[in-house]
Design a protein around this motif. Structure first.
Motif, mmCIF file in Angstrom:
data_model
loop_
_atom_site.group_PDB
_atom_site.id
_atom_site.type_symbol
_atom_site.label_atom_id
_atom_site.label_comp_id
_atom_site.label_asym_id
_atom_site.label_seq_id
_atom_site.Cartn_x
_atom_site.Cartn_y
_atom_site.Cartn_z
ATOM 1 N N THR A 114 14.916 -43.986 -26.566
ATOM 2 C CA THR A 114 14.585 -43.781 -27.979
ATOM 3 C C THR A 114 14.306 -45.091 -28.705
ATOM 4 O O THR A 114 13.691 -45.086 -29.773
ATOM 5 C CB THR A 114 15.729 -43.048 -28.704
ATOM 6 O OG1 THR A 114 16.929 -43.834 -28.588
ATOM 7 C CG2 THR A 114 15.981 -41.683 -28.091
ATOM 8 N N ALA A 115 14.742 -46.199 -28.137
ATOM 9 C CA ALA A 115 14.556 -47.486 -28.799
ATOM 10 C C ALA A 115 13.734 -48.475 -27.989
ATOM 11 O O ALA A 115 13.282 -49.493 -28.531
ATOM 12 C CB ALA A 115 15.920 -48.105 -29.108
ATOM 13 N N ALA A 116 13.538 -48.218 -26.720
ATOM 14 C CA ALA A 116 12.874 -49.180 -25.828
ATOM 15 C C ALA A 116 11.494 -49.586 -26.336
ATOM 16 O O ALA A 116 10.654 -48.731 -26.677
ATOM 17 C CB ALA A 116 12.761 -48.574 -24.434
ATOM 18 N N THR A 143 21.579 -50.830 -26.811
ATOM 19 C CA THR A 143 22.364 -51.136 -28.013
ATOM 20 C C THR A 143 21.695 -50.597 -29.263
ATOM 21 O O THR A 143 22.354 -50.002 -30.130
ATOM 22 C CB THR A 143 22.560 -52.656 -28.136
ATOM 23 O OG1 THR A 143 23.110 -53.163 -26.925
ATOM 24 C CG2 THR A 143 23.471 -52.992 -29.293
ATOM 25 N N VAL A 144 20.381 -50.790 -29.363
ATOM 26 C CA VAL A 144 19.662 -50.310 -30.544
ATOM 27 C C VAL A 144 19.652 -48.778 -30.576
ATOM 28 O O VAL A 144 19.814 -48.167 -31.646
ATOM 29 C CB VAL A 144 18.227 -50.874 -30.581
ATOM 30 C CG1 VAL A 144 17.432 -50.248 -31.730
ATOM 31 C CG2 VAL A 144 18.275 -52.393 -30.733
ATOM 32 N N ALA A 145 19.517 -48.146 -29.421
ATOM 33 C CA ALA A 145 19.563 -46.674 -29.372
ATOM 34 C C ALA A 145 20.908 -46.167 -29.878
ATOM 35 O O ALA A 145 20.986 -45.169 -30.605
ATOM 36 C CB ALA A 145 19.302 -46.190 -27.947
ATOM 37 N N SER A 146 21.971 -46.846 -29.501
ATOM 38 C CA SER A 146 23.303 -46.467 -29.978
ATOM 39 C C SER A 146 23.424 -46.671 -31.478
ATOM 40 O O SER A 146 23.960 -45.812 -32.198
ATOM 41 C CB SER A 146 24.373 -47.287 -29.248
ATOM 42 O OG SER A 146 25.653 -47.005 -29.771
ATOM 43 N N PHE A 147 22.896 -47.798 -31.972
ATOM 44 C CA PHE A 147 22.948 -48.083 -33.409
ATOM 45 C C PHE A 147 22.207 -47.001 -34.189
ATOM 46 O O PHE A 147 22.700 -46.505 -35.216
ATOM 47 C CB PHE A 147 22.336 -49.456 -33.685
ATOM 48 C CG PHE A 147 22.596 -49.977 -35.067
ATOM 49 C CD1 PHE A 147 23.620 -50.872 -35.309
ATOM 50 C CD2 PHE A 147 21.807 -49.569 -36.149
ATOM 51 C CE1 PHE A 147 23.861 -51.369 -36.595
ATOM 52 C CE2 PHE A 147 22.043 -50.050 -37.430
ATOM 53 C CZ PHE A 147 23.080 -50.950 -37.647
ATOM 54 N N LEU A 148 21.032 -46.612 -33.697
ATOM 55 C CA LEU A 148 20.257 -45.553 -34.361
ATOM 56 C C LEU A 148 21.056 -44.250 -34.424
ATOM 57 O O LEU A 148 21.093 -43.560 -35.446
ATOM 58 C CB LEU A 148 18.947 -45.308 -33.610
ATOM 59 C CG LEU A 148 17.938 -46.471 -33.529
ATOM 60 C CD1 LEU A 148 16.736 -46.060 -32.692
ATOM 61 C CD2 LEU A 148 17.500 -46.896 -34.922
ATOM 62 N N ASN A 149 21.680 -43.915 -33.320
ATOM 63 C CA ASN A 149 22.467 -42.681 -33.230
ATOM 64 C C ASN A 149 23.641 -42.697 -34.204
ATOM 65 O O ASN A 149 23.891 -41.719 -34.921
ATOM 66 C CB ASN A 149 22.963 -42.504 -31.801
ATOM 67 C CG ASN A 149 23.970 -41.376 -31.666
ATOM 68 O OD1 ASN A 149 23.642 -40.208 -31.821
ATOM 69 N ND2 ASN A 149 25.215 -41.737 -31.371
ATOM 70 N N SER A 215 32.451 -52.167 -22.742
ATOM 71 C CA SER A 215 33.161 -51.640 -23.914
ATOM 72 C C SER A 215 32.365 -51.766 -25.210
ATOM 73 O O SER A 215 32.904 -51.589 -26.298
ATOM 74 C CB SER A 215 34.511 -52.351 -24.069
ATOM 75 O OG SER A 215 34.323 -53.741 -24.276
ATOM 76 N N ASN A 216 31.072 -52.073 -25.125
ATOM 77 C CA ASN A 216 30.239 -52.060 -26.327
ATOM 78 C C ASN A 216 30.213 -50.640 -26.881
ATOM 79 O O ASN A 216 30.085 -49.666 -26.118
ATOM 80 C CB ASN A 216 28.813 -52.494 -25.976
ATOM 81 C CG ASN A 216 28.733 -53.950 -25.585
ATOM 82 O OD1 ASN A 216 28.725 -54.832 -26.426
ATOM 83 N ND2 ASN A 216 28.703 -54.200 -24.280
ATOM 84 N N GLY A 217 30.344 -50.519 -28.204
ATOM 85 C CA GLY A 217 30.386 -49.191 -28.809
ATOM 86 C C GLY A 217 29.837 -49.210 -30.217
ATOM 87 O O GLY A 217 28.623 -49.210 -30.419
ATOM 88 N N GLY A 218 30.726 -49.249 -31.201
ATOM 89 C CA GLY A 218 30.284 -49.199 -32.589
ATOM 90 C C GLY A 218 30.524 -50.463 -33.383
ATOM 91 O O GLY A 218 30.016 -50.606 -34.499
ATOM 92 N N GLN A 219 31.309 -51.392 -32.861
ATOM 93 C CA GLN A 219 31.642 -52.598 -33.612
ATOM 94 C C GLN A 219 30.626 -53.707 -33.344
ATOM 95 O O GLN A 219 30.248 -53.956 -32.197
ATOM 96 C CB GLN A 219 33.043 -53.076 -33.256
ATOM 97 C CG GLN A 219 34.135 -52.106 -33.683
ATOM 98 C CD GLN A 219 35.520 -52.694 -33.519
ATOM 99 O OE1 GLN A 219 35.774 -53.838 -33.888
ATOM 100 N NE2 GLN A 219 36.436 -51.907 -32.968
#
Length: 281
Positions: A114-116, A143-149, A215-219
């Protein structure tokens, strides 16, 4: 000397000896003395036991590292909102809202497709003004896909920026709705686009994590000065930069910390909402 004189002298010697000799100790007296000694020992032991301990526990909290990958540290935002002890509002800021009662959780890592190859612009509305971020989906698609979500689902609405570092490492860390530094969205993923030299220029947007590289997540954190971070374990994902509002981060950093060695900023700042749009060429 006559026998009578010898008997008289012997009698006088006997009388003198009787005067200086100690009287013998009877059985009863001896028993009393032994009992007294035993009683004294018992009293001494009882007194020692009764004395309360005055030496505190040898356990001390482990010292928190200054790197964004440290073990979680407690934030200061109260569960009911407002200011914690030692905090005060910076000019142009409003009081932080209450923490989320139950932060949203997910179990599936969003697809990086979704972000690539794309670039996005995120507007982060805070209690101190808007931060505008540019997100690099080409270099850090997962990381950007997670941020968007997380932005779309309102994961950070609201959440405090719970951690500030002011010596050696210069970052403001945000993105945990619990305000404790222990929160995550329910999933984790690996490192992307971490500089090999550990150099993070001013205005960089990067992911915070624990010692676990997955452990990358929301922070995430923003560097308000150029910062050198350890590369052990893979470093920290750079996924964008601040294009507007870095002066707000500077203002929070200038306020310092509530207490030396603690991560809580004197001037609180909280995320209220995050909106993201794709940047067209």
């Amino acid at each position: 000397m006559t026998k009578e004189q010898e008997r008289a002298r012997a009698r006088r010697r006997h009388e003198e000896q009787q005067k200086t000799a100690k009287p013998p100790v009877g059985d009863a007296t001896r028993d009393k003395q032994v009992f007294g000694v035993i009683l004294a020992v018992i009293l001494v032991i009882a007194a020692v036991i009764a004395v309360p301990k005055i030496v505190g526990s040898s356990d001390t909290p482990s010292a928190a590292s200054t790197a964004p990958a440290t073990q979680p540290t407690d934030g200061a935002t109260t569960s009911s909102g407002g200011l914690a002890a030692g905090q005060k509002l910076a000019a142009g800021c409003t009081a932080p809202p209450a923490l989320q009662a139950k932060p949203k959780q997910q179990t599936t890592v969003p697809s990086k497709a979704t972000a690539a190859g794309k670039t996005f612009v995120a507007t982060v509305k805070t209690t101190c003004g808007d931060l505008v971020l540019e997100l690099d989906g080409a270099k850090a698609p997962q990381t950007v896909a997670s941020f968007l979500n997380l932005a779309k689902t309102g994961y950070w609405a609201p959440s405090p920026c719970h951690r500030l570092t002011t010596e050696g490492i210069y970052v403001l860390q945000c993105g945990d709705p619990t305000g404790t530094g222990q929160g995550d969205p329910g999933y984790g993923f690996g490192i992307e686009n971490a500089p090999k030299d550990g150099r993070y220029p001013r205005g960089v947007l990067a992911m915070a994590r624990t010692q676990d590289p997955n452990s990358n997540g929301g922070q995430f954190f923003i560097t308000y000065k150029e910062t050198q971070l350890p590369t052990d374990g893979g470093g920290y994902t750079i996924f964008g930069k601040v294009t507007k509002g870095l002066d707000i981060v500077d203002k929070i950093a200038a306020g310092g910390l509530v207490a030396a060695g603690e991560p809580t900023p004197v001037n609180p700042i909280s995320i209220l909402s995050v909106t993201v749009t794709e940047k067209k060429a």
